[in-house]
Motif scaffolding. Structure first.
Motif, short mmCIF file in Angstrom:
data_model
loop_
_atom_site.label_atom_id
_atom_site.label_comp_id
_atom_site.label_asym_id
_atom_site.label_seq_id
_atom_site.Cartn_x
_atom_site.Cartn_y
_atom_site.Cartn_z
N ASP A 1 0.83 -1.20 0.00
CA ASP A 1 0.00 0.00 0.00
C ASP A 1 0.86 1.24 0.00
O ASP A 1 0.66 2.16 -0.78
CB ASP A 1 -0.89 0.02 1.25
N ASP A 2 1.81 1.24 0.89
CA ASP A 2 2.66 2.42 0.96
C ASP A 2 3.56 2.54 -0.26
O ASP A 2 3.90 3.63 -0.70
CB ASP A 2 3.48 2.42 2.26
N GLY B 1 1.42 4.12 -2.71
CA GLY B 1 1.25 5.53 -2.33
C GLY B 1 2.47 6.34 -2.71
O GLY B 1 2.36 7.41 -3.35
N GLN B 2 3.62 5.84 -2.36
CA GLN B 2 4.83 6.60 -2.67
C GLN B 2 5.06 6.68 -4.18
O GLN B 2 5.48 7.70 -4.71
CB GLN B 2 6.04 5.97 -1.97
N SER C 1 12.83 5.21 2.38
CA SER C 1 11.97 6.24 1.81
C SER C 1 12.43 7.62 2.27
O SER C 1 12.91 7.77 3.39
CB SER C 1 10.53 6.02 2.26
N LYS D 1 4.99 9.90 5.55
CA LYS D 1 3.78 9.64 4.77
C LYS D 1 3.58 8.15 4.55
O LYS D 1 2.46 7.67 4.49
CB LYS D 1 3.89 10.31 3.39
N PHE D 2 4.69 7.46 4.36
CA PHE D 2 4.58 6.04 3.98
C PHE D 2 5.47 5.19 4.89
O PHE D 2 6.49 4.64 4.47
CB PHE D 2 4.96 5.85 2.51
N ARG E 1 5.34 2.33 6.09
CA ARG E 1 5.55 0.91 5.86
C ARG E 1 6.61 0.63 4.78
O ARG E 1 6.99 -0.50 4.57
CB ARG E 1 4.23 0.22 5.54
#
Ligand code: SRM
Ligand code: SRM
Ligand code: SRM
Ligand code: SRM
Ligand code: SF4
Ligand code: SF4
Ligand code: SF4
Ligand code: SF4
Ligand code: SF4
Ligand code: SF4
Ligand code: SF4
Ligand code: SF4
Lengths: 396, 360, 396, 360
Positions: free
Chosen positions: C38-39, C42-43, C75, C80-81, C83
């Motif tokens: 998911d992350d 997202g990223q 990251s 924000k992300f 995971r």
């Protein structure tokens, strides 16, 4: 001058044997009129014995107001060979295409007999008439006699050198422009650059009438002007058939040797796909009666050839793929001016133009002289990703 | 530049070529249709007008005495209306408007010792340089070797029997005035020891920074010798190019024990068929063996013979070698391949064999 | 792990359209088992929006006792992300020739589902199995499960990399040596060099069974071992005739495309001048039923390929023109040892072997590793006169 | 290295490949006679024993979830005895001993969204790199562009209609992990601005001498910034290679406004016919335009189309271009030739056109 005493040259005498004409015989012949030649023979014999040259590094000698045209040369054994203590060379502009009348030749002989060794090179490898060996004090009188008789000195040092040209339209059916005229015009236009070294280093121009390049311009000239054509090869089918009948193997010797394989031969008819032809001359060379360069003639201008010292030898590279014959002189002169300006500004000491272009990069050079890049300038685009993208323009 | 005396003539350039053109040339200038071979050293050009001009070409030692030049001029008077020319390879050409003159002219030339030939698929004259006759830089003589080589190749000058043109050139040092870098066979004088430094002369005659800058490999370094400023040469970095000597007379490279010659092959200038090519190293070193340089002569003759026996029609030396591959060239000529053949200069990596295309 | 909340990826969703299988779909699939994905989505969506990557320069992470095999990755927007705050890659030695059983594949899947994102590359462009994305603390447990199941890590940093091999004798009729065996043997022999970076930089080995080079070894391996043969091409004239009958244009498509033009076709019989053949494979490729590599098989060994950073890309160059198959393993190993010794002694930091050879010169390199120069090593001898003559020997 | 815990297993290497070979392969290992095409994505190999093995190849996005891998494994169980392999271009191959399985397998693959093809004169899978999915260095994404390009070239994957093989590769920065330097068509991410220097981070994370040494053009110089030691970049000397960034994280080159892509053509790896070749610059710059990169896709499709329409059978991209010449390539593709195409790196001079061979 008196004929000098006989000197012993057992080693050099070996070079009078054999069928090829002997330079030793020439030197011996010149002894009739020049005692310098005795000492030249003596010193040369010494070199042959010792396996080493006996000339010193040249000094600066010349004629009044000129910065070139004379190569100073001194013996390093002047005590043994006083008559070649000085032995300077004079370089003299050859007539374009190396044409002479017997009178002109004799005039040159007479002058040189009076003022020097009586030995020449016809010609030097740049193309000049070479007067081989004289004393410093003879340079100016010899020069004055030369100019009085319509001859002038060539270049040396950091000057333009006498341009040279293949025989071209004078006797060759393939000349795509008037090589003699261009050579002469350039020589006359740049007399000042020829005689008063203004450059970082030497600059040589050679004019070849077609891609056979019979003056080796692509290998030996900073500016190489090589004739070519734009339209189709002129073709005479009957003459092709005649060559075939005479035994020329058109398939093997012509078609299969065409670098682009753009020809076809069906046993009766030769078909050239002229759009693919790269004007290499081969087919024309093999069948001069049947094939001729096209009618829309002109030249390719290339830049930058030189010998290897010191960054490696260069062949000239394409600068303008095609200039029509009628625009050639003007284009060349304009180009030369822009190239020299750039060289003057950016060239380092003893850096030939070809080396400078490599150092700064062809694209920057083109910018500076105001030429658009075209793919004909390269054998292939770059294969490395190191592009200096410009910051000012073209961003996203 | 200083002012010129009143009547002194300068900057007139060469005589206009038109003054020297034979009438038949002037008439048909730029209007030639084709040419034909007649015999070795003789060809005819046919003009649109139907006119013909016969050319007779004679080999020359290039180093010519005024005496010989006058003889040549006399021949021109007798046979070609007082007109003649020299070629870009230093041969002499007589342009005849009467074919009856060909044979008598040939006879007289041969009597003078000037061979007729050099045309078409012959070996023409050797483009060469000064050597011990005039240059300070020479690692060998020029005219002497040329004489010996041409004695041996004489029959190839007077006949047209090779697969293609074969151009031989000689230069007596790495400056390569003989433009040997693009010849079918090139003979090149080489030094093999670093310059000797004459420190006293150096101080007087040379600028040390210029001298140091002249060395492409950075082999020259400032050094204090006998308490005074001079330079030293790192021997392992010196590639004997002689550039330092060109800018500084106090750094001679000449060395009778170690100077000699190298042989290069496969260069060409013309654009015919293949692009112009550089000559490549065949033999790194042969001794200076005056007066007849037998090792050099043998080496050149061997290469010519192997080429003549193996190349196809219209195949220049370099084209032939590219077809058969360099390994085969070394095999056929019996020349040993050594570490010196492997390039180690600027673009060396590009000469490493980067494919598996190998004849086994 | 639980399925994570839905995140919005309008840009990435565009990449689920179109016929080619979508990596976005793959990442979405992996969300079933890994919230990291998911992350990652997202990223990645953020990168797509901002046109910039969001990964930081990797740090040094790894497993106990190994110096390579893991690419650390963090990251730059962990807030924000979270995971994908860590998102390290594990490189795993692939089986030679990339053969698997379904069980082996599932074993790998199970391990990776337990310890990482569930995303893989099958395979990385060096050839490894790539486990894409996990946290630092998962590295060691994942590694232990891998070795327990017979897998081990690949290389990274200044280590040898997992060698790779074309399918070779397993399924290809042209394999001139056993690529899988050599690849495996080398991988096993140099486990230490693979796992504990001992070199100035990376070292890659690739084994191709013939000059078609289906593993791109000549472009992408420091040591390229490419199968070839010494005797004549095996030729079946009937099969040639059959190809001709089926419509293969033997003259145009085979004979005229032979780089050495060493074949002749008279309409019925194909004649190969095998002495001139350079083993390019073309004719064999076109007519696999009629022509086959010879029986005396082995390999050409080449050295030095690499990508352009920073001295320009290199292709490998010939080091040993032919090694018989039975001597191959021993010769390669002996060679590798000598090459590494030389590299170890002379290589600068981050200098690949190909660059080092260019820097010191091929001849010096050959001296050092004890190989005789042969003309097959060069495309042509030098064209410049700058020979470093040795002072010790060979004088006059 | 530190001592290992007692039972920890290390240095075992990969599983032995024999364990994974299908029985028919094991039996005929090294004894294959020839192969034949069956259909795009399907070929058969025939062994000396008479045995046959049919291969079915499917395209893959390379980035695969464990879920998909399990599906693939299931297909192998169903159709190929639980055996499969991946190719050097990241496709999946099923090796069947029963030709009846071909069609059902193809159908299931197609249902899964995995195209069958990539063989012979098709466009096979794109060798590529990490991009924004995993790398810090990327000037662009990798998988995204590959997806868009392969969507557009899909029919060339599932058919075999090109003149020859056409290999496409992509790398997201000049490190060129995708080995794009020898591809028929290469897509390469490029930065076009010098690195930004994060001075604080630099002081913490980087060794200044190593950093300075890393720059091939010498663009990085020591500098004092805010009274403390750091470096500066001479912008005019920077060629955006990213080598400084590789050795020092404080020098990122990524720049959303100026990063983008370049297109290279004519490389090859095989020795078939011609020697391996590097790819050459076709288009210096195209914008980063996610998510579908239309400019890049159009550029690639255009080149493929022009090649397909003009090349001769068995002519790879680079072979075709060498035959027609680069000027014609630019003319036919409509790609403008610019100053950026002219090499200015180390061996630039060797790419200048040094003959008069010109098509007019
Ligand atoms: C006389 C001549 C050789 C000959 O016997 O024909 C000659 C002789 C010399 N050349 Fe040359 N060069 C001669 C044509 C050439 C050529 C050929 C050409 O022009 O087609 C070349 C190769 C082409 C080129 O220019 O690159 C040539 C490349 C050199 C070089 C290397 C230049 C370079 O950039 O690589 C030097 C060294 C220098 O300039 O310092 C040089 C230097 C010299 C010097 C001046 C020696 C020196 O270091 O100062 C020689 C004087 C010899 C003497 O004592 O007479 N000479 N020189 C040629 C000039 C005659 C003439 O004017 O017609
Ligand atoms: C007279 C001369 C021009 C001049 O202004 O002096 C000349 C004249 C002709 N050349 Fe040349 N070439 C002359 C030097 C050259 C050179 C320059 C050199 O050797 O330094 C070259 C380049 C050589 C090279 O590539 O290394 C040259 C490459 C050619 C070629 C291309 C040959 C090839 O296949 O590569 C031809 C075409 C041919 O012979 O078929 C050619 C053809 C010709 C023709 C047939 C042209 C014509 O139609 O008139 C002339 C008679 C040639 C012959 O000897 O049979 N000429 N020719 C030069 C004679 C030199 C000599 O005395 O031997
Ligand atoms: C994963 C992989 C790309 C991929 O998606 O497949 C990859 C990824 C990276 N490569 Fe690579 N290289 C990968 C195959 C290659 C290849 C292709 C090959 O091996 O056939 C090359 C070109 C061949 C070569 O070695 O020259 C390659 C040439 C480089 C270079 C330039 C090296 C050079 O000498 O020119 C670098 C820069 C460096 O080493 O500092 C680099 C560096 C990197 C780093 C480690 C980035 C860095 O600067 O530290 C990348 C990590 C990305 C990430 O976050 O995952 N990678 N790299 C490949 C390794 C997977 C595997 O192990 O199977
Ligand atoms: C499976 C694979 C080897 C592996 O171990 O994985 C392979 C397998 C075969 N290759 Fe390959 N090649 C494979 C990658 C390559 C590569 C490497 C690459 O692309 O990165 C090359 C070099 C490409 C290049 O030059 O850029 C390669 C260049 C060839 C050639 C030479 C083609 C040419 O004309 O240049 C042939 C001969 C042919 O196709 O006629 C060939 C022929 C073959 C044959 C026919 C050999 C055989 O008899 O089994 C195999 C089936 C080919 C097919 O796709 O139709 N294979 N082949 C690779 C499949 C990759 C894929 O999924 O598409
Ligand atoms: S270069 Fe061309 S035009 Fe000039 S003489 Fe030679 S063949 Fe004739
Ligand atoms: S000039 Fe050369 S390229 Fe043109 S058709 Fe004749 S042989 Fe072919
Ligand atoms: S090649 Fe060297 S030695 Fe010979 S003339 Fe030229 S500069 Fe002098
Ligand atoms: S001969 Fe050349 S390499 Fe040797 S010191 Fe002089 S300039 Fe340097
Ligand atoms: S490299 Fe040769 S042996 Fe290996 S798979 Fe390709 S064609 Fe077959
Ligand atoms: S393998 Fe290549 S070089 Fe050899 S015969 Fe066949 S096509 Fe010619
Ligand atoms: S090409 Fe560059 S950005 Fe892409 S994976 Fe390799 S190192 Fe990273
Ligand atoms: S990107 Fe390359 S050229 Fe620019 S500063 Fe960094 S290392 Fe130097």
């Amino acid at each position: 001058m008196a004929v000098a005493e006989k000197i012993d040259t057992p080693l050099l005498d070996e070079l009078e044997k054999g069928p090829w004409p002997s330079f030793v015989t020439e030197i011996k012949k010149a002894r009739q009129t020049s005692p310098m030649c005795d000492d030249l023979l003596g010193q040369l014999e010494l070199s042959y014995r010792e396996k080493i040259g006996h000339w010193k590094h040249g000094g600066i000698v010349g004629v009044l107001g000129y910065g070139g045209g004379v190569i100073g040369r001194y013996s390093d054994v002047p005590e043994k060979f006083p008559r070649v203590a000085h032995f300077h060379t004079m370089r003299i502009n050859q007539p374009a295409g190396w044409f002479y009348t017997s009178d002109a030749l004799r005039t040159l002989c007479d002058i040189w007999e009076r003022h020097g060794s009586g030995l020449t090179n016809m010609h030097g490898s740049t193309g000049d008439i070479i007067f081989l060996g004289t004393r410093t004090e003879e340079l100016e009188p010899c020069f004055q006699e030369l100019t009085a008789n319509g001859f002038d000195l060539g270049g040396s040092g950091s000057s333009m050198r006498t341009p040279s040209a293949c025989v071209g339209p004078a006797r060759c059916e393939w000349a795509c422009y008037d090589t003699l005229k261009l050579c002469y015009d350039l020589t006359m236009t740049y007399q000042d650059e020829l005689h008063r070294p203004p450059f970082p280093y030497k600059f040589k121009i050679k004019c070849a009438g077609c891609p056979n390049d019979c003056v080796a311009s692509i290998a030996r000239a900073d500016l190489s002007i090589i004739g070519t054509w734009k339209d189709d090869i002129q073709q005479d089918d009957d003459a092709v058939a005649a060559y075939a009948a005479e035994g020329v193997n058109i398939q093997k010797d012509v078609v299969d040797r065409c670098p682009t394989r753009c020809m076809e031969w069906d046993g009766a008819k030769l078909t050239i796909n002229n759009r693919e032809c790269v004007r290499c001359m081969h087919c024309i060379n093999v069948m001069p009666k049947a094939l001729r360069p096209g009618k829309e003639r002109g030249a390719t201008i290339l830049i930058g050839a030189k010998a290897p010292i010191v960054q490696g030898a260069l062949l000239s590279s394409v600068l303008i793929p095609f200039v029509p014959e009628e625009e050639l002189e003007e284009t060349v002169k304009e180009l030369i001016n822009r190239v020299w300006e750039f060289w003057d500004e950016h060239g380092m000491n003893r850096e030939r133009i070809g080396e400078l272009i490599q150092r700064v990069g062809m694209a920057n050079f083109l910018d500076a002289i105001g030429l658009e890049p075209v793919p004909e300038m390269v054998s292939a685009p770059r294969d490395n990703p190191y592009i200096f993208f410009r910051t000012d323009e073209e961003q996203a | 530049m200083s002012a010129q005396p009143a009547k002194r003539i300068t900057d007139i350039g060469p005589p206009h070529y038109e003054k020297f053109l034979p009438p038949i040339i002037k008439k048909n200038y730029g209007k030639w249709l084709y040419h034909e071979r007649i015999a070795p050293g003789v060809f005819v050009h046919v003009a649109e007008s139907g006119d013909r001009v016969w050319t007779v070409r004679a080999g020359s030692p290039r180093l010519l005495s005024v005496q010989t030049l006058r003889q040549i001029a006399a021949l021109a008077d007798k046979y070609s209306g007082g007109h003649l020319r020299f070629t870009s390879r230093n041969n002499v050409e007589f342009l005849l408007d009467n074919p009856d003159n060909i044979e008598p002219l040939k006879r007289e030339l041969q009597e003078m010792g000037f061979p007729v030939g050099g045309t078409n698929n012959a070996i023409s004259n050797v483009v060469h340089t000064q050597g011990w006759v005039h240059c300070h830089s020479a690692a060998t003589d020029a005219s002497g070797i040329v004489k010996c080589v041409m004695d041996a190749l004489y029959d190839h000058f007077t006949s047209e029997s090779l697969p293609a043109k074969l151009r031989v050139a000689l230069a007596c040092c790495l400056n390569m005035c003989g433009a040997v870098h693009c010849s079918d066979i090139a003979i090149l004088g080489v030094h093999r020891r670093p310059p000797k430094i004459h420190h006293d002369a150096l101080r007087k005659m040379c600028e040390v920074p210029t001298l140091i800058a002249s060395c492409p490999t950075g082999a020259i370094r400032p050094a204090t010798v006998d308490g005074r400023q001079s330079v030293e040469v790192i021997e392992a970095q010196c590639m004997y190019c002689g550039n330092c000597y060109t800018v500084c007379p106090a750094m001679p490279l000449n060395n009778p024990d170690t100077d000699g010659l190298s042989i290069w092959v496969g260069g060409k200038v013309s654009n015919a068929r293949t692009a112009p090519k550089f000559s490549k190293l065949a033999i790194p070193f042969l001794p200076n063996n005056p007066p007849r340089w037998p090792e050099v002569v043998d080496a050149v003759v061997n290469i010519v013979n192997v080429y003549a026996a193996n190349a196809r029609k219209y195949e220049r030396m370099g084209e032939w070698i590219e077809r058969i591959g360099w390994p085969r060239f070394f095999e056929l000529t019996g020349i040993p391949f050594t570490r010196y053949h492997i390039d180690d200069f600027k673009h060396a990596g590009l000469t490493y064999a980067r494919s598996t295309h190998i004849r086994m």
